[in-house]
Design a protein around this motif. Structure first.
Motif, PDB file in Angstrom:
ATOM      1  N   LEU A   1       0.835  -1.202   0.000  1.00 45.89           N
ATOM      2  CA  LEU A   1       0.000   0.000   0.000  1.00 45.89           C
ATOM      3  C   LEU A   1       0.871   1.255   0.000  1.00 45.89           C
ATOM      4  O   LEU A   1       0.661   2.171  -0.802  1.00 45.89           O
ATOM      5  N   GLU A   2       1.863   1.281   0.887  1.00 49.27           N
ATOM      6  CA  GLU A   2       2.716   2.461   0.961  1.00 49.27           C
ATOM      7  C   GLU A   2       3.632   2.587  -0.256  1.00 49.27           C
ATOM      8  O   GLU A   2       3.935   3.703  -0.696  1.00 49.27           O
ATOM      9  N   ILE A   3       4.069   1.465  -0.813  1.00 46.38           N
ATOM     10  CA  ILE A   3       4.845   1.509  -2.061  1.00 46.38           C
ATOM     11  C   ILE A   3       4.000   2.142  -3.161  1.00 46.38           C
ATOM     12  O   ILE A   3       4.474   3.005  -3.911  1.00 46.38           O
ATOM     13  N   GLY A   4       2.740   1.697  -3.276  1.00 44.09           N
ATOM     14  CA  GLY A   4       1.863   2.253  -4.296  1.00 44.09           C
ATOM     15  C   GLY A   4       1.713   3.758  -4.179  1.00 44.09           C
ATOM     16  O   GLY A   4       1.834   4.493  -5.162  1.00 44.09           O
ATOM     17  N   HIS A   5       1.467   4.237  -2.955  1.00 39.75           N
ATOM     18  CA  HIS A   5       1.313   5.681  -2.740  1.00 39.75           C
ATOM     19  C   HIS A   5       2.626   6.422  -2.979  1.00 39.75           C
ATOM     20  O   HIS A   5       2.633   7.515  -3.567  1.00 39.75           O
ATOM     21  N   HIS A   6       3.731   5.822  -2.528  1.00 45.85           N
ATOM     22  CA  HIS A   6       5.043   6.447  -2.713  1.00 45.85           C
ATOM     23  C   HIS A   6       5.368   6.603  -4.198  1.00 45.85           C
ATOM     24  O   HIS A   6       5.786   7.691  -4.647  1.00 45.85           O
ATOM     25  N   LEU A   7       5.162   5.543  -4.973  1.00 44.27           N
ATOM     26  CA  LEU A   7       5.483   5.605  -6.401  1.00 44.27           C
ATOM     27  C   LEU A   7       4.522   6.526  -7.161  1.00 44.27           C
ATOM     28  O   LEU A   7       4.941   7.241  -8.074  1.00 44.27           O
ATOM     29  N   LYS A   8       3.273   6.502  -6.763  1.00 38.08           N
ATOM     30  CA  LYS A   8       2.298   7.377  -7.433  1.00 38.08           C
ATOM     31  C   LYS A   8       2.634   8.841  -7.198  1.00 38.08           C
ATOM     32  O   LYS A   8       2.572   9.664  -8.120  1.00 38.08           O
ATOM     33  N   GLU A   9       3.028   9.172  -5.966  1.00 36.77           N
ATOM     34  CA  GLU A   9       3.362  10.560  -5.641  1.00 36.77           C
ATOM     35  C   GLU A   9       4.682  10.989  -6.270  1.00 36.77           C
ATOM     36  O   GLU A   9       4.791  12.097  -6.819  1.00 36.77           O
ATOM     37  N   LYS A  10       5.683  10.100  -6.230  1.00 37.79           N
ATOM     38  CA  LYS A  10       7.014  10.482  -6.711  1.00 37.79           C
ATOM     39  C   LYS A  10       7.083  10.540  -8.234  1.00 37.79           C
ATOM     40  O   LYS A  10       7.686  11.462  -8.803  1.00 37.79           O
ATOM     41  N   TYR A  11       6.458   9.568  -8.914  1.00 37.59           N
ATOM     42  CA  TYR A  11       6.610   9.471 -10.372  1.00 37.59           C
ATOM     43  C   TYR A  11       5.382   9.946 -11.140  1.00 37.59           C
ATOM     44  O   TYR A  11       5.474  10.154 -12.354  1.00 37.59           O
ATOM     45  N   GLN A  12       4.260  10.108 -10.433  1.00 31.92           N
ATOM     46  CA  GLN A  12       3.024  10.565 -11.060  1.00 31.92           C
ATOM     47  C   GLN A  12       2.802   9.881 -12.421  1.00 31.92           C
ATOM     48  O   GLN A  12       2.720  10.550 -13.464  1.00 31.92           O
ATOM     49  N   PRO A  13       2.701   8.561 -12.434  1.00 33.68           N
ATOM     50  CA  PRO A  13       2.606   7.827 -13.696  1.00 33.68           C
ATOM     51  C   PRO A  13       1.304   8.104 -14.441  1.00 33.68           C
ATOM     52  O   PRO A  13       0.245   8.254 -13.833  1.00 33.68           O
ATOM     53  N   THR A  14       1.417   8.191 -15.742  1.00 28.96           N
ATOM     54  CA  THR A  14       0.244   8.290 -16.600  1.00 28.96           C
ATOM     55  C   THR A  14      -0.029   6.912 -17.199  1.00 28.96           C
ATOM     56  O   THR A  14       0.733   5.961 -16.999  1.00 28.96           O
ATOM     57  N   GLU A  15      -1.101   6.782 -17.956  1.00 27.01           N
ATOM     58  CA  GLU A  15      -1.521   5.483 -18.457  1.00 27.01           C
ATOM     59  C   GLU A  15      -0.516   4.852 -19.415  1.00 27.01           C
ATOM     60  O   GLU A  15      -0.576   3.648 -19.667  1.00 27.01           O
ATOM     61  N   ASP A  16       0.403   5.628 -19.944  1.00 26.95           N
ATOM     62  CA  ASP A  16       1.414   5.052 -20.832  1.00 26.95           C
ATOM     63  C   ASP A  16       2.644   4.541 -20.072  1.00 26.95           C
ATOM     64  O   ASP A  16       3.562   3.978 -20.679  1.00 26.95           O
ATOM     65  N   HIS A  17       2.657   4.714 -18.752  1.00 29.67           N
ATOM     66  CA  HIS A  17       3.745   4.167 -17.936  1.00 29.67           C
ATOM     67  C   HIS A  17       3.618   2.645 -17.946  1.00 29.67           C
ATOM     68  O   HIS A  17       2.515   2.108 -17.761  1.00 29.67           O
ATOM     69  N   PRO A  18       4.706   1.898 -18.153  1.00 27.44           N
ATOM     70  CA  PRO A  18       4.599   0.439 -18.257  1.00 27.44           C
ATOM     71  C   PRO A  18       4.020  -0.235 -17.014  1.00 27.44           C
ATOM     72  O   PRO A  18       3.367  -1.286 -17.123  1.00 27.44           O
ATOM     73  N   PHE A  19       4.235   0.356 -15.844  1.00 33.63           N
ATOM     74  CA  PHE A  19       3.722  -0.254 -14.614  1.00 33.63           C
ATOM     75  C   PHE A  19       2.580   0.561 -14.002  1.00 33.63           C
ATOM     76  O   PHE A  19       2.347   0.501 -12.798  1.00 33.63           O
ATOM     77  N   TYR A  20       1.869   1.283 -14.848  1.00 32.88           N
ATOM     78  CA  TYR A  20       0.755   2.117 -14.375  1.00 32.88           C
ATOM     79  C   TYR A  20      -0.275   1.288 -13.617  1.00 32.88           C
ATOM     80  O   TYR A  20      -0.716   1.671 -12.531  1.00 32.88           O
ATOM     81  N   GLU A  21      -0.662   0.140 -14.171  1.00 32.15           N
ATOM     82  CA  GLU A  21      -1.681  -0.697 -13.531  1.00 32.15           C
ATOM     83  C   GLU A  21      -1.202  -1.221 -12.186  1.00 32.15           C
ATOM     84  O   GLU A  21      -1.960  -1.303 -11.219  1.00 32.15           O
ATOM     85  N   TRP A  22       0.068  -1.609 -12.114  1.00 33.17           N
ATOM     86  CA  TRP A  22       0.623  -2.126 -10.856  1.00 33.17           C
ATOM     87  C   TRP A  22       0.595  -1.051  -9.786  1.00 33.17           C
ATOM     88  O   TRP A  22       0.136  -1.286  -8.662  1.00 33.17           O
TER      89      TRP A  22
END
Length: 229
Positions: free
Chosen positions: A140-161
């Motif tokens: 859970l915290e990894i997900g929030h950390h990566l979402k905040e730090k990298y702000q992935p868009t739908e074209d990011h290869p690991f967006y769904e993860w």
């Protein structure tokens, strides 16, 4: 302070180490090598099977139908929801998910599963939950950390993860387990809470080592054909 907060504070250094691990960073940057992805999925498929086994032990230890139903529902979550991030990883690696199932656990993953099963079978309900909790909580915290730090868009290869582990449905697993262990801790002594804390810390350590195992494609030192390791 609630007992779950005590647990989280006690593992702060490990959580930070996980956020900075090259496998987790690779997810955020979208540049993991195929061998690490494949090794991770092989091990995590079997790890999650063991996780469901431990939910089954929790059902056996439960004294109310509400508790039994709760852990029964958690088995369904693993079966029907946690396959989605695996599919994302397999798409990036260019492999079929079914091809990565049924492999022996590498040494670290085997150690982790053995630890959780031992605690579940021999310990209290609080110890069982404590041993399970680092898995959903760190993700859970990894997900929030990566979402905040990298702000992935739908074209990011690991967006769904990333978005899977940062979403509300996934967060509810951690929240509910924390509520259960907090309630348990209200009615036990310091010795019991210390046992649960040690189970939690060891699982956190093994969460970090699981990422390390995958990134370095850890294997048993000798391959013995026909022997399930």
């Amino acid at each position: 302070m609630k007992f779950s907060q005590v647990l989280r504070e006690s593992a702060e250094d490990i959580y930070q180490g996980i956020f900075e691990h090259p496998f987790v960073v690779g997810i955020g940057e979208g540049n993991l090598h195929k061998e690490a992805i494949v090794h991770y999925v092989k091990a995590d498929f079997e790890y999650l099977n063991a996780f469901m086994n431990i939910y089954g032990i929790a059902i056996a230890k439960s004294s109310t139908r509400e508790d039994m139903n709760y852990f029964y529902d958690k088995i369904g979550f693993v079966l029907n929801s946690e396959i989605h991030p695996h599919h994302n990883l397999c798409e990036v690696a260019g492999v079929d998910y079914e091809e990565l199932q049924g492999y022996p656990l590498p040494p670290t993953a085997n150690h982790y599963v053995t630890h959780m099963k031992s605690v579940a079978q021999q310990g209290s309900m609080g110890e069982l939950i404590a041993a399970l909790l680092p898995c959903p909580w760190t993700y859970l915290e990894i997900g929030h950390h990566l979402k905040e730090k990298y702000q992935p868009t739908e074209d990011h290869p690991f967006y769904e993860w990333i978005t899977f582990y940062a979403k509300e449905d996934t967060a509810s697993v951690t929240t509910e387990l924390c509520e259960r262990i907090d309630k348990w801790a209200e009615n036990v002594g310091e010795e019991e809470k210390e046992k649960a804390k040690q189970a939690f810390i060891k699982s956190c350590q093994l969460e970090y080592l699981f990422w390390d195992m995958a990134y370095n494609v850890e294997e048993w030192p000798f391959s013995l054909e026909g022997v399930q390791q």
